[in-house]
Design a protein around this motif. Structure first.
Motif, PDB file in Angstrom:
ATOM      1  N   THR A  48       0.839  -1.186   0.000  1.00  8.60           N
ATOM      2  CA  THR A  48       0.000   0.000   0.000  1.00  8.60           C
ATOM      3  C   THR A  48       0.877   1.238   0.000  1.00  8.60           C
ATOM      4  O   THR A  48       2.000   1.228   0.495  1.00  8.60           O
ATOM      5  CB  THR A  48      -0.915   0.017   1.231  1.00  8.60           C
ATOM      6  OG1 THR A  48      -0.103  -0.181   2.405  1.00  8.60           O
ATOM      7  CG2 THR A  48      -1.949  -1.085   1.156  1.00  8.60           C
ATOM      8  N   GLN A  49       0.358   2.310  -0.567  1.00 14.54           N
ATOM      9  CA  GLN A  49       1.128   3.526  -0.707  1.00 14.54           C
ATOM     10  C   GLN A  49       0.900   4.441   0.478  1.00 14.54           C
ATOM     11  O   GLN A  49      -0.229   4.617   0.926  1.00 14.54           O
ATOM     12  CB  GLN A  49       0.744   4.234  -2.007  1.00 14.54           C
ATOM     13  CG  GLN A  49       1.111   3.439  -3.267  1.00 14.54           C
ATOM     14  CD  GLN A  49       0.783   4.204  -4.528  1.00 14.54           C
ATOM     15  OE1 GLN A  49       0.153   5.245  -4.485  1.00 14.54           O
ATOM     16  NE2 GLN A  49       1.215   3.683  -5.658  1.00 14.54           N
ATOM     17  N   GLU A  50       1.980   5.013   0.973  1.00 21.00           N
ATOM     18  CA  GLU A  50       1.907   5.992   2.045  1.00 21.00           C
ATOM     19  C   GLU A  50       2.652   7.235   1.607  1.00 21.00           C
ATOM     20  O   GLU A  50       3.623   7.168   0.855  1.00 21.00           O
ATOM     21  CB  GLU A  50       2.500   5.445   3.344  1.00 21.00           C
ATOM     22  CG  GLU A  50       1.654   4.345   3.970  1.00 21.00           C
ATOM     23  CD  GLU A  50       2.065   4.047   5.404  1.00 21.00           C
ATOM     24  OE1 GLU A  50       3.099   4.577   5.849  1.00 21.00           O
ATOM     25  OE2 GLU A  50       1.347   3.282   6.070  1.00 21.00           O
ATOM     26  N   SER A  51       2.181   8.379   2.085  1.00 20.70           N
ATOM     27  CA  SER A  51       2.770   9.651   1.691  1.00 20.70           C
ATOM     28  C   SER A  51       3.141  10.445   2.926  1.00 20.70           C
ATOM     29  O   SER A  51       2.321  10.621   3.833  1.00 20.70           O
ATOM     30  CB  SER A  51       1.771  10.452   0.838  1.00 20.70           C
ATOM     31  OG  SER A  51       2.266  11.748   0.568  1.00 20.70           O
ATOM     32  N   ARG A 436     -10.648   6.907  -0.256  1.00 15.48           N
ATOM     33  CA  ARG A 436      -9.763   7.082  -1.399  1.00 15.48           C
ATOM     34  C   ARG A 436     -10.168   8.296  -2.244  1.00 15.48           C
ATOM     35  O   ARG A 436      -9.310   8.995  -2.794  1.00 15.48           O
ATOM     36  CB  ARG A 436      -9.744   5.801  -2.232  1.00 15.48           C
ATOM     37  CG  ARG A 436      -9.114   4.631  -1.461  1.00 15.48           C
ATOM     38  CD  ARG A 436      -8.994   3.385  -2.303  1.00 15.48           C
ATOM     39  NE  ARG A 436      -8.029   3.530  -3.383  1.00 15.48           N
ATOM     40  CZ  ARG A 436      -6.713   3.378  -3.243  1.00 15.48           C
ATOM     41  NH1 ARG A 436      -6.209   3.099  -2.052  1.00 15.48           N
ATOM     42  NH2 ARG A 436      -5.909   3.502  -4.264  1.00 15.48           N
ATOM     43  N   ARG A 439      -9.032  11.494  -0.193  1.00 16.34           N
ATOM     44  CA  ARG A 439      -7.584  11.647  -0.221  1.00 16.34           C
ATOM     45  C   ARG A 439      -7.095  12.083  -1.614  1.00 16.34           C
ATOM     46  O   ARG A 439      -6.231  12.966  -1.736  1.00 16.34           O
ATOM     47  CB  ARG A 439      -6.909  10.329   0.172  1.00 16.34           C
ATOM     48  CG  ARG A 439      -6.867  10.073   1.679  1.00 16.34           C
ATOM     49  CD  ARG A 439      -6.158   8.775   2.009  1.00 16.34           C
ATOM     50  NE  ARG A 439      -5.861   8.692   3.430  1.00 16.34           N
ATOM     51  CZ  ARG A 439      -4.769   9.166   3.997  1.00 16.34           C
ATOM     52  NH1 ARG A 439      -3.854   9.756   3.239  1.00 16.34           N
ATOM     53  NH2 ARG A 439      -4.558   9.060   5.296  1.00 16.34           N
ATOM     54  N   ALA A 440      -7.637  11.467  -2.653  1.00 10.93           N
ATOM     55  CA  ALA A 440      -7.205  11.800  -4.003  1.00 10.93           C
ATOM     56  C   ALA A 440      -7.510  13.254  -4.348  1.00 10.93           C
ATOM     57  O   ALA A 440      -6.677  13.958  -4.951  1.00 10.93           O
ATOM     58  CB  ALA A 440      -7.868  10.864  -5.017  1.00 10.93           C
ATOM     59  N   LYS A 443      -5.072  15.660  -2.571  1.00  8.48           N
ATOM     60  CA  LYS A 443      -3.757  15.663  -3.219  1.00  8.48           C
ATOM     61  C   LYS A 443      -3.781  16.484  -4.495  1.00  8.48           C
ATOM     62  O   LYS A 443      -2.841  17.237  -4.789  1.00  8.48           O
ATOM     63  CB  LYS A 443      -3.331  14.229  -3.509  1.00  8.48           C
ATOM     64  CG  LYS A 443      -2.948  13.424  -2.285  1.00  8.48           C
ATOM     65  CD  LYS A 443      -2.554  12.010  -2.669  1.00  8.48           C
ATOM     66  CE  LYS A 443      -2.181  11.182  -1.458  1.00  8.48           C
ATOM     67  NZ  LYS A 443      -1.807   9.790  -1.827  1.00  8.48           N
ATOM     68  N   ASN A 452      -1.592   6.477   4.803  1.00  8.28           N
ATOM     69  CA  ASN A 452      -1.815   5.408   3.851  1.00  8.28           C
ATOM     70  C   ASN A 452      -3.084   5.658   3.050  1.00  8.28           C
ATOM     71  O   ASN A 452      -4.047   6.236   3.557  1.00  8.28           O
ATOM     72  CB  ASN A 452      -1.935   4.090   4.627  1.00  8.28           C
ATOM     73  CG  ASN A 452      -1.901   2.880   3.739  1.00  8.28           C
ATOM     74  OD1 ASN A 452      -2.872   2.576   3.064  1.00  8.28           O
ATOM     75  ND2 ASN A 452      -0.792   2.172   3.737  1.00  8.28           N
ATOM     76  N   ASP A 453      -3.092   5.216   1.805  1.00  5.66           N
ATOM     77  CA  ASP A 453      -4.259   5.417   0.946  1.00  5.66           C
ATOM     78  C   ASP A 453      -5.516   4.739   1.502  1.00  5.66           C
ATOM     79  O   ASP A 453      -6.628   5.130   1.165  1.00  5.66           O
ATOM     80  CB  ASP A 453      -3.975   4.876  -0.457  1.00  5.66           C
ATOM     81  CG  ASP A 453      -2.995   5.744  -1.219  1.00  5.66           C
ATOM     82  OD1 ASP A 453      -2.788   6.903  -0.803  1.00  5.66           O
ATOM     83  OD2 ASP A 453      -2.426   5.277  -2.227  1.00  5.66           O
ATOM     84  N   ASP A 454      -5.350   3.702   2.324  1.00  3.61           N
ATOM     85  CA  ASP A 454      -6.498   2.992   2.883  1.00  3.61           C
ATOM     86  C   ASP A 454      -6.973   3.571   4.207  1.00  3.61           C
ATOM     87  O   ASP A 454      -7.985   3.127   4.740  1.00  3.61           O
ATOM     88  CB  ASP A 454      -6.145   1.511   3.093  1.00  3.61           C
ATOM     89  CG  ASP A 454      -5.948   0.776   1.786  1.00  3.61           C
ATOM     90  OD1 ASP A 454      -6.820   0.895   0.915  1.00  3.61           O
ATOM     91  OD2 ASP A 454      -4.924   0.085   1.637  1.00  3.61           O
ATOM     92  N   TYR A 533      -0.214  15.960  -9.320  1.00  4.88           N
ATOM     93  CA  TYR A 533      -1.172  14.867  -9.352  1.00  4.88           C
ATOM     94  C   TYR A 533      -2.139  15.062 -10.510  1.00  4.88           C
ATOM     95  O   TYR A 533      -2.371  16.178 -10.975  1.00  4.88           O
ATOM     96  CB  TYR A 533      -1.959  14.792  -8.040  1.00  4.88           C
ATOM     97  CG  TYR A 533      -1.115  14.430  -6.854  1.00  4.88           C
ATOM     98  CD1 TYR A 533      -0.847  13.100  -6.527  1.00  4.88           C
ATOM     99  CD2 TYR A 533      -0.570  15.430  -6.046  1.00  4.88           C
ATOM    100  CE1 TYR A 533      -0.068  12.777  -5.432  1.00  4.88           C
ATOM    101  CE2 TYR A 533       0.221  15.113  -4.945  1.00  4.88           C
ATOM    102  CZ  TYR A 533       0.458  13.784  -4.650  1.00  4.88           C
ATOM    103  OH  TYR A 533       1.236  13.462  -3.574  1.00  4.88           O
TER     104      TYR A 533
END
Length: 549
Positions: A48-51, A436, A439-440, A443, A452-454, A533
């Motif tokens: 999973t992606q984290e930022s 999601r 969050r999207a 960004k 995390n995206d989740d 993005y």
């Protein structure tokens, strides 16, 4: 070579963790069900992606400068109070107690006295309705710069609630859903008035514990009336002197308190950093205890599923691999992740497709996704039986309230589909889609967000103290309730607004919040991200925002 005593089973552990009012009625239940596309489920992603994007250097400089200025003014105001030119509102020692050891440490209150009090109107706001997707707030004003407040008699209606941990929307007042809870009030009353070990053990308590064990896929579980005490009172029963606790640096206060009360040696590893954790494990196994170099009685790794200030998810598979390699134990706090992530809401073990038996102590709370109160410890039957006799929270605290117990049972049965409906899985999918999507969009707007995206916990970085206060006040003016957090709850340069996404939020609610976020972000210059993005219309505006398969 010194070595941990934890090398096979749990026995060593046990011998010592803009809305229309007609769309939403007064209890927060949606009268209209919006279209969110076909159900896609929550993807169980191994990767999973984290930022954690860093802000430009000038932001850090301005943040330190802002704190420096307010600190200087704080010292100046303290001087004015000392010479009698400004009234002091804080509690002070009486004149006849001047020879006593001071009860109040004046310097320790500097931050509260000179910084927090100036902006205290942004916290502790009185809510006068159900804390659902929208709520009502009592309006208050201050005549003495936030030292005291008075109510105006007005109520702010239909404020969008972006701060409550109501992840699955079970904080509701729907008469059809809550009929069984009302029945339990009639049958048992509001309180048991006794401990479980005396005359406070009810059949519904045992039903709940069996249900929790089945839900988590473990042998047994035990429930407690307070989530904070589930950590702080159980960890001392599991470890003690001669044991080692390896704690993530961002662990919750309840975990930290429990570790300190245990008397065990505590070492802190960097957040989600497997190199830091393995280095400490290797040193602990090779060197043993300080001075004597005897092997540690137990080594306990303590982590959270979702970190409530960062929105990050634990690297569970990696930690389990290290746990097995160095024969340590793992204590997993799933307060924010149970019910909120995983294909069927079973938390991070399901998210990463990890077998629950690989986690020695599974802890969670019912205060978030289940819309209730209390917590649980789950794992092997020997572990749970041991805690029933040795946990202070189990032995001395009153048993869980019957209506609260029934609320948890009905919410968990709904999630598991045992109520004969698909409402539970619909909420889990809705939460994932809302998370999601939200969050999207943030960004794309240029905000720096962590996590995390989740994760339904969405921290939006604000950095500068003045902007934090202005952001909270401006959003409330637009009837959006947000939680802002700053030092000392966060690092001094990382003040933030923490949004909590819920399955009860409709797409219109989220779009309204995002619209105002965009305007406020531009007005206050809060869009610090330097990443680019996608701004595709089909990603931002389509009605069906589905998850990755």
């Amino acid at each position: 070579m010194a070595r941990s005593a934890a090398d096979g089973n749990l026995k060593p552990l046990l011998t010592q963790n803009g809305l229309k009012r007609e769309d939403i009625d007064r209890n927060g239940h949606h009268n209209k069900r919006e279209k969110n596309g076909p159900g896609t489920g929550v993807a169980s992603r191994k990767h999973t992606q984290e930022s954690f994007e860093q802000a430009p250097m000038y932001v850090a400089v301005m943040t330190y400068l802002g704190f420096g200025i307010v600190t200087l003014f704080g010292y100046f105001r303290d001087f004015l109070r000392a010479v009698g030119l400004e009234k002091c509102h804080l509690a002070q020692e009486r004149e006849e107690q001047k020879d006593f050891v001071p009860l109040y440490q004046d310097f320790e209150n500097f931050y509260t006295r000179n910084l927090y009090m100036r902006v205290r109107d942004n916290w502790n706001r009185p809510v006068c309705s159900l804390p659902g997707p929208v709520f009502d707030l009592m309006e208050r004003v201050s005549d003495d710069y936030n030292w005291t407040f008075r109510f105006t008699g007005r109520t702010l209606h239909n404020v969008i609630n972006m701060g409550s941990y109501n992840y699955l929307g079970f904080a509701e007042n729907n008469a059809d859903f809550l009929q069984t809870v009302a029945d339990k009030v009639n049958q048992y009353g509001a309180s048991v008035c006794s401990t479980r070990q005396e005359i406070g053990n009810l059949s519904i308590h045992e039903e709940l514990e069996q249900l929790v064990a089945n839900f988590l896929g473990v042998e047994a579980s035990m429930t407690y009336g307070m989530g904070f005490a589930t950590n702080s009172m159980n960890i001392p029963a599991l470890v003690g002197k001669g044991c080692l606790i390896l704690s993530d640096e961002l662990n919750h206060t309840s975990l930290i308190l429990g570790a300190r009360l245990s008397g065990a040696t505590i070492r802190v590893f960097k957040h989600n950093n497997m190199h830091s954790l393995e280095k400490m494990l290797k040193e602990a196994v090779c060197s043993g205890q300080p001075r004597t170099h005897r092997p540690w009685k137990k080594i306990l790794i303590m982590v959270e599923g979702i970190y409530s200030m960062e929105g990050s998810v634990v690297r569970l598979p990696d930690i389990i691999a290290l746990k097995k390699k160095y024969k340590a134990y793992l204590y997993l706090d799933e307060a924010h992740s149970i019910g909120a992530v995983g294909r069927s809401g079973r938390g991070v073990t399901e998210l990463f497709n990890v077998h629950p038996a690989d986690v020695d102590v599974m802890m969670g709370t019912f205060t978030k996704s289940f819309g209730a109160a209390g917590g649980y410890i789950a794992g092997k039957k020997d572990l749970v039986d041991y805690l029933r006799c040795h946990s202070h929270s189990a032995v001395y605290s009153s048993a869980m309230s019957p209506p609260v117990t029934e609320q948890i049972i009905r919410a968990m049965k709904c999630i598991m589909g045992k109520d004969g409906s698909t409402e539970g899985i619909r909420r889990i999918r809705q939460l994932a889609e809302n998370t999601r999507y939200f969050r999207a969009r943030l960004k794309e707007m240029g905000f720096i967000i962590y996590g995390n995206d989740d994760s339904p916990v969405v921290p939006v970085l604000l950095y500068m103290p003045g902007k934090v206060v202005a952001f909270a006040r401006e959003m409330l003016e637009r009837k959006i309730g947000v939680v802002v957090v700053g030092f000392p709850a966060t690092p001094i340069t990382e003040a933030r607004a923490r949004f909590c996404v819920s399955a009860a939020h409709t797409r219109d609610m989220l779009n309204q919040v995002l619209h105002h976020m965009n305007e406020v972000g531009d007005a206050l210059c809060l869009k610090f991200s330097r990443r680019k993005y996608s701004s595709r219309p089909d990603l931002c505006d389509e009605a069906d925002f589905e998850l990755d398969s």
